[in-house]
Design a protein around this motif. Structure first.
Motif, PDB file in Angstrom:
ATOM      1  N   THR A  48      36.270  30.509  49.650  1.00  0.00           N
ATOM      2  CA  THR A  48      37.452  29.770  49.222  1.00  0.00           C
ATOM      3  C   THR A  48      37.269  28.285  49.476  1.00  0.00           C
ATOM      4  O   THR A  48      36.767  27.878  50.533  1.00  0.00           O
ATOM      5  CB  THR A  48      38.704  30.256  49.979  1.00  0.00           C
ATOM      6  OG1 THR A  48      38.873  31.659  49.721  1.00  0.00           O
ATOM      7  CG2 THR A  48      39.955  29.506  49.522  1.00  0.00           C
ATOM      8  N   ILE A  49      37.649  27.477  48.496  1.00  0.00           N
ATOM      9  CA  ILE A  49      37.696  26.022  48.656  1.00  0.00           C
ATOM     10  C   ILE A  49      39.149  25.630  48.894  1.00  0.00           C
ATOM     11  O   ILE A  49      40.031  25.955  48.081  1.00  0.00           O
ATOM     12  CB  ILE A  49      37.149  25.303  47.408  1.00  0.00           C
ATOM     13  CG1 ILE A  49      35.673  25.664  47.196  1.00  0.00           C
ATOM     14  CG2 ILE A  49      37.314  23.788  47.538  1.00  0.00           C
ATOM     15  CD1 ILE A  49      35.087  25.080  45.915  1.00  0.00           C
ATOM     16  N   GLU A  58      44.199  26.084  46.640  1.00  0.00           N
ATOM     17  CA  GLU A  58      43.010  26.852  46.969  1.00  0.00           C
ATOM     18  C   GLU A  58      42.286  27.266  45.692  1.00  0.00           C
ATOM     19  O   GLU A  58      42.905  27.433  44.645  1.00  0.00           O
ATOM     20  CB  GLU A  58      43.377  28.113  47.773  1.00  0.00           C
ATOM     21  CG  GLU A  58      44.023  27.821  49.110  1.00  0.00           C
ATOM     22  CD  GLU A  58      44.384  29.101  49.861  1.00  0.00           C
ATOM     23  OE1 GLU A  58      43.947  30.198  49.417  1.00  0.00           O
ATOM     24  OE2 GLU A  58      45.109  29.010  50.859  1.00  0.00           O
ATOM     25  N   GLU A  59      40.979  27.418  45.809  1.00  0.00           N
ATOM     26  CA  GLU A  59      40.163  27.834  44.674  1.00  0.00           C
ATOM     27  C   GLU A  59      39.165  28.880  45.147  1.00  0.00           C
ATOM     28  O   GLU A  59      38.468  28.675  46.135  1.00  0.00           O
ATOM     29  CB  GLU A  59      39.428  26.616  44.107  1.00  0.00           C
ATOM     30  CG  GLU A  59      38.423  26.910  43.021  1.00  0.00           C
ATOM     31  CD  GLU A  59      37.571  25.696  42.699  1.00  0.00           C
ATOM     32  OE1 GLU A  59      36.373  25.890  42.421  1.00  0.00           O
ATOM     33  OE2 GLU A  59      38.092  24.565  42.740  1.00  0.00           O
ATOM     34  N   LYS A  60      39.123  30.004  44.471  1.00  0.00           N
ATOM     35  CA  LYS A  60      38.196  31.075  44.829  1.00  0.00           C
ATOM     36  C   LYS A  60      36.915  30.934  44.015  1.00  0.00           C
ATOM     37  O   LYS A  60      36.944  30.757  42.796  1.00  0.00           O
ATOM     38  CB  LYS A  60      38.831  32.435  44.547  1.00  0.00           C
ATOM     39  CG  LYS A  60      38.030  33.619  45.069  1.00  0.00           C
ATOM     40  CD  LYS A  60      38.119  33.766  46.582  1.00  0.00           C
ATOM     41  CE  LYS A  60      39.490  34.247  47.013  1.00  0.00           C
ATOM     42  NZ  LYS A  60      39.557  34.489  48.469  1.00  0.00           N
ATOM     43  N   VAL A  61      35.769  30.973  44.700  1.00  0.00           N
ATOM     44  CA  VAL A  61      34.467  30.920  44.033  1.00  0.00           C
ATOM     45  C   VAL A  61      33.786  32.271  44.245  1.00  0.00           C
ATOM     46  O   VAL A  61      33.479  32.649  45.379  1.00  0.00           O
ATOM     47  CB  VAL A  61      33.590  29.787  44.590  1.00  0.00           C
ATOM     48  CG1 VAL A  61      32.217  29.783  43.914  1.00  0.00           C
ATOM     49  CG2 VAL A  61      34.273  28.439  44.405  1.00  0.00           C
ATOM     50  N   ASP A  62      33.570  33.001  43.147  1.00  0.00           N
ATOM     51  CA  ASP A  62      32.918  34.305  43.247  1.00  0.00           C
ATOM     52  C   ASP A  62      31.738  34.353  42.275  1.00  0.00           C
ATOM     53  O   ASP A  62      31.301  33.311  41.776  1.00  0.00           O
ATOM     54  CB  ASP A  62      33.918  35.435  42.992  1.00  0.00           C
ATOM     55  CG  ASP A  62      34.650  35.284  41.661  1.00  0.00           C
ATOM     56  OD1 ASP A  62      34.196  34.488  40.805  1.00  0.00           O
ATOM     57  OD2 ASP A  62      35.674  35.969  41.462  1.00  0.00           O
ATOM     58  N   SER A 168      38.211  29.851  59.233  1.00  0.00           N
ATOM     59  CA  SER A 168      37.985  31.149  59.864  1.00  0.00           C
ATOM     60  C   SER A 168      36.776  31.840  59.253  1.00  0.00           C
ATOM     61  O   SER A 168      36.033  32.550  59.932  1.00  0.00           O
ATOM     62  CB  SER A 168      39.236  32.023  59.739  1.00  0.00           C
ATOM     63  OG  SER A 168      39.608  32.173  58.373  1.00  0.00           O
ATOM     64  N   ASN A 169      36.568  31.640  57.948  1.00  0.00           N
ATOM     65  CA  ASN A 169      35.359  32.108  57.287  1.00  0.00           C
ATOM     66  C   ASN A 169      34.389  30.931  57.209  1.00  0.00           C
ATOM     67  O   ASN A 169      34.694  29.909  56.599  1.00  0.00           O
ATOM     68  CB  ASN A 169      35.680  32.621  55.879  1.00  0.00           C
ATOM     69  CG  ASN A 169      34.460  33.221  55.190  1.00  0.00           C
ATOM     70  OD1 ASN A 169      33.324  32.859  55.466  1.00  0.00           O
ATOM     71  ND2 ASN A 169      34.698  34.151  54.281  1.00  0.00           N
TER      72      ASN A 169
END
Length: 383
Positions: A48-49, A58-62, A168-169
């Protein structure tokens, strides 16, 4: 699915370039030597960014994976991908050049005739061209001819503040909302890939120096002056009225040089300076002055953010009083965790100041060197 390699899985690689490649439909393969990062990317297959601004998001990068950049698996991925971007730091490009050369050689030996572009996304002038020179040292004449036809090395200019931040990650990342990525259009080989957020530039050097003389110059001077006043972060530093005045005036001095050199619109460039200073004020980023000020020897070199704008302004007979203050502040910067800062301190302990200034900056004008000495000594005598 089309595949891209992001060499360097640090904050910039994940929080900036890797994100844009992902948005553009690539399966992004991060290449790095840091085992916990490589393993976590391969385990989670996403991160996550956190975009921090007045309004955060927030932006999810997968759709990602990772390989070790110093193992054969990196060479295998180079045969499958169509683009490689780097975010490893300018000083590391020479180190990775031999591995990239092996990948190009492997493409040649496999008979691959697809075009492959390599973009060094570093805070340095002509980073891709420099990387190309380093890579070609490891290529045979036959592979050089192949690379001349199929491998592009477009230079680029990157601009996004991505500070270290606790998440946390450990592969999540914090970034500012603003970004700019300009890439040299003419140096691409084959069809230019469509990448969201990538601006194709005909006159890249104007973008490169606009960023170097504005964002990088102002950021560094803010950090050095903030350090000397005991501030911890960039936003704290720029909120100090005295620091704000010096930084803004230094950016105007470097800006006036750009206006002369590239015929920028003066009002528009002043608006750009204002926008950059507002980015420094972003308290959500908590950007540490010791991070921004690290590697002072590189930042005081003749082609970088302090000396280059100063010399350009001098060429046009323009004032440089505040840039001189910034240079003097840089020579006073101390960070025991930074090898270059320790080296600079050792040089100043064992050699006279004038000799060190000449050696580091390559300045030759006695009157300018003397002004830096006076400003340096003034900082030394601060309470």
């Amino acid at each position: 699915m089309k595949k891209a390699i992001q060499l360097g899985a640090g904050n910039i690689g994940r929080g900036f370039i890797g994100s844009l490649l992902h948005k553009s439909g690539y399966h992004v393969v991060f290449a790095d030597v840091v085992e916990p990062v490589v393993n976590r990317i391969n385990t989670d297959k996403e991160y996550t960014i956190f975009i921090k601004d007045t309004e955060s998001s927030e932006e999810k990068v997968d759709n990602i994976s990772a390989v070790y950049s110093n193992k054969e698996e990196f060479i295998d991925v180079m045969k499958e991908a169509e683009i490689l971007t780097t975010a490893v730091g300018p000083n590391v490009l020479k180190i990775v050049a031999s591995t990239i050369a092996k990948g190009i050689t492997a493409r040649f030996e496999s008979g691959i005739t697809g075009y492959f572009n390599i973009i060094a996304c570093e805070n340095a002038l002509n980073a891709s061209s420099g990387l190309k020179d380093n890579v070609y040292e490891y290529l045979s004449d036959e592979v050089k001819a192949y690379a001349d036809e199929y491998i592009g090395f477009p230079n680029s200019s990157v601009d996004r503040i991505v500070p270290p931040a606790y998440c946390s990650n450990p592969i999540d990342v914090v970034v500012e909302k603003y970004y700019e990525w300009n890439v040299q259009k003419i140096e691409f080989k084959g069809p230019i890939p469509k990448i969201e957020g990538m601006n194709l530039a005909d006159n890249l050097m104007s973008y490169v120096e606009r960023k170097l003389f504005t964002l990088n110059t102002g950021h560094a001077i803010t950090a050095y002056l903030g350090y000397l006043k005991g501030y911890k972060t960039v936003d704290q530093s720029i909120d100090d009225p005295e620091i704000y005045k010096i930084v803004k005036n230094a950016m105007v001095e470097s800006g006036n040089a750009l206006i002369e050199k590239y015929h920028f619109d003066k009002d528009e460039h002043l608006k750009y300076i204002h926008k950059i200073i507002n980015r420094f004020k972003n308290a959500h980023l908590k950007d540490d002055v010791t991070r921004v000020g690290r590697e002072p020897l590189r930042k005081l070199s003749p082609t970088d953010r302090l000396i280059k704008p100063m010399q350009t302004a001098l060429y046009y007979n323009l004032p440089i009083d505040n840039l001189i203050i910034g240079v003097a502040a840089a020579f006073n910067f101390r960070n025991q965790d930074d090898p270059q800062s320790r080296q600079l301190a050792e040089e100043l302990n064992t050699h006279d100041l004038v000799s060190v200034i000449k050696e580091v900056t390559k300045l030759t004008q006695p009157e300018i060197i003397n002004k830096i000495v006076l400003a340096y000594n003034k900082f030394q005598n601060m309470d």
